[in-house]
Design a protein around this motif. Structure first.
Motif, short mmCIF file in Angstrom:
data_model
loop_
_atom_site.label_atom_id
_atom_site.label_comp_id
_atom_site.label_asym_id
_atom_site.label_seq_id
_atom_site.Cartn_x
_atom_site.Cartn_y
_atom_site.Cartn_z
N ALA A 1 3.69 10.45 -2.70
CA ALA A 1 3.46 9.00 -2.75
C ALA A 1 4.58 8.26 -3.48
O ALA A 1 5.05 7.21 -3.03
CB ALA A 1 2.11 8.71 -3.40
N ARG B 1 7.71 8.11 -1.40
CA ARG B 1 7.55 7.14 -0.31
C ARG B 1 7.70 5.71 -0.84
O ARG B 1 8.33 4.87 -0.20
CB ARG B 1 6.18 7.34 0.33
CG ARG B 1 5.84 6.42 1.47
CD ARG B 1 6.71 6.58 2.71
NE ARG B 1 6.53 7.79 3.42
CZ ARG B 1 5.69 7.96 4.44
NH1 ARG B 1 4.94 6.98 4.85
NH2 ARG B 1 5.62 9.10 5.05
N ILE B 2 7.16 5.44 -2.01
CA ILE B 2 7.29 4.11 -2.61
C ILE B 2 8.75 3.80 -2.91
O ILE B 2 9.24 2.71 -2.61
CB ILE B 2 6.40 3.99 -3.88
CG1 ILE B 2 4.94 3.92 -3.46
CG2 ILE B 2 6.80 2.77 -4.71
CD1 ILE B 2 3.95 4.06 -4.60
N ASP C 1 10.48 3.00 0.30
CA ASP C 1 10.13 1.65 0.75
C ASP C 1 10.92 0.59 -0.01
O ASP C 1 11.41 -0.38 0.57
CB ASP C 1 8.64 1.38 0.57
CG ASP C 1 7.76 2.16 1.52
OD1 ASP C 1 8.25 2.56 2.59
OD2 ASP C 1 6.59 2.37 1.18
N ALA D 1 8.76 -4.78 -5.69
CA ALA D 1 7.43 -4.18 -5.85
C ALA D 1 6.37 -5.23 -6.20
O ALA D 1 5.23 -5.14 -5.75
CB ALA D 1 7.47 -3.09 -6.90
N LEU E 1 5.70 -5.80 1.90
CA LEU E 1 5.64 -4.45 1.34
C LEU E 1 4.22 -4.14 0.86
O LEU E 1 3.72 -3.04 1.07
CB LEU E 1 6.64 -4.32 0.20
CG LEU E 1 6.92 -2.92 -0.30
CD1 LEU E 1 7.37 -2.00 0.82
CD2 LEU E 1 7.97 -2.97 -1.39
N HIS E 2 3.57 -5.11 0.25
CA HIS E 2 2.18 -4.91 -0.18
C HIS E 2 1.29 -4.60 1.02
O HIS E 2 0.40 -3.75 0.95
CB HIS E 2 1.65 -6.13 -0.92
CG HIS E 2 2.43 -6.46 -2.15
ND1 HIS E 2 2.50 -7.73 -2.66
CD2 HIS E 2 3.18 -5.68 -2.97
CE1 HIS E 2 3.25 -7.72 -3.74
NE2 HIS E 2 3.69 -6.50 -3.95
N TRP F 1 1.86 -0.98 2.09
CA TRP F 1 1.18 -0.06 1.18
C TRP F 1 -0.33 -0.06 1.41
O TRP F 1 -0.96 0.99 1.43
CB TRP F 1 1.53 -0.40 -0.26
CG TRP F 1 2.95 -0.09 -0.63
CD1 TRP F 1 3.82 0.73 0.04
CD2 TRP F 1 3.68 -0.60 -1.74
NE1 TRP F 1 5.03 0.76 -0.59
CE2 TRP F 1 4.98 -0.04 -1.70
CE3 TRP F 1 3.36 -1.47 -2.77
CZ2 TRP F 1 5.95 -0.32 -2.64
CZ3 TRP F 1 4.33 -1.76 -3.72
CH2 TRP F 1 5.62 -1.18 -3.65
N ARG G 1 -1.20 1.89 4.55
CA ARG G 1 -1.21 3.35 4.39
C ARG G 1 -2.57 3.82 3.88
O ARG G 1 -3.09 4.84 4.33
CB ARG G 1 -0.09 3.79 3.46
CG ARG G 1 1.26 3.61 4.10
CD ARG G 1 2.30 4.50 3.47
NE ARG G 1 3.58 4.18 4.06
CZ ARG G 1 4.60 3.66 3.41
NH1 ARG G 1 4.52 3.45 2.12
NH2 ARG G 1 5.73 3.39 4.03
N CYS G 2 -3.14 3.07 2.95
CA CYS G 2 -4.47 3.43 2.43
C CYS G 2 -5.54 3.26 3.51
O CYS G 2 -6.38 4.14 3.71
CB CYS G 2 -4.81 2.57 1.22
SG CYS G 2 -3.71 2.82 -0.18
N SER H 1 -6.46 -7.04 2.64
CA SER H 1 -4.99 -7.09 2.62
C SER H 1 -4.49 -8.31 3.38
O SER H 1 -3.56 -9.00 2.93
CB SER H 1 -4.41 -5.82 3.23
OG SER H 1 -3.02 -5.92 3.35
#
Length: 189
Positions: A3, A6-7, A10, A28, A34-35, A38, A41-42, A62
């Motif tokens: 993880a 991967r972050i 990104d 970030a 980008l948020h 992320w 992915r969840c 999201s």
């Protein structure tokens, strides 16, 4: 790939593609595209583990927070970047390759209510300009560029430039930078 790796990947992809990005911390904390990735992915993990209602609830949260709607069933590759983000919609059966960049207002949508594959497949290294609509179960070849406000409804071979309504593919000249194409006046409608 873990993880954290991967972050970091990104963050590096965002810094590479956005000349306004100053630091990893800024990216970030302040980049809604980008948020959204992320969060996707969840929610995609939940979707693939048959926790569909929870996945949809997470994707809607999201969307509310970022202005980017990515269905949890969509398959998104590595180093995907959404610049500005607001108004991006990615449908359930969309497949997005690695190193793809979208600008605000892009739709990867369907044209039918039938079941099965109804959203586009986007190859590796594709750049899609602001407001473009890519509709239906079509394939956009790797390395292609879709100009701002183009409406794409047919397959396109690798290394195409797609502009217009409806978009028509043009061959790309050697050595042209994808990011430069998205800001060149001749590729706008």
């Amino acid at each position: 790939m873990g993880a954290w790796a991967r972050i970091r990947e990104d963050l590096a992809a965002a810094k590479l593609r956005d000349p306004a990005a100053r630091s990893a911390v800024e990216i970030a904390l302040l980049y809604p595209g980008l948020h959204a990735i992320w969060a996707h992915r969840c929610t995609h993990w939940l979707w693939t583990h048959r926790l569909r209602l929870l996945a949809r609830a997470g994707s809607q949260l999201s969307r509310w927070l970022t202005g980017v709607e990515i269905h949890p069933g969509a398959v998104i590759g590595r180093r995907f970047f959404i610049d500005h983000g607001m108004g991006v919609v990615i449908g359930e059966t969309a497949e997005v390759g690695d190193d793809v960049m979208l600008y605000h207002g892009v739709t990867l949508g369907g044209r039918t209510r039938d079941g099965g594959k109804r959203h586009p497949t986007i190859g590796d290294g594709v750049a899609i300009g602001a407001g473009a609509k890519v509709l239906g179960p079509i394939t956009i070849g790797a390395g292609s560029v879709i100009g701002a406000n183009a409406v794409v409804t047919k397959d396109a071979p690798a290394d195409s430039i797609l502009v217009g309504v409806p978009a028509k593919p043009r061959a790309r000249r050697e050595g042209i930078d994808t990011r430069a194409l998205l800001t060149a006046p001749e590729y706008f409608i």
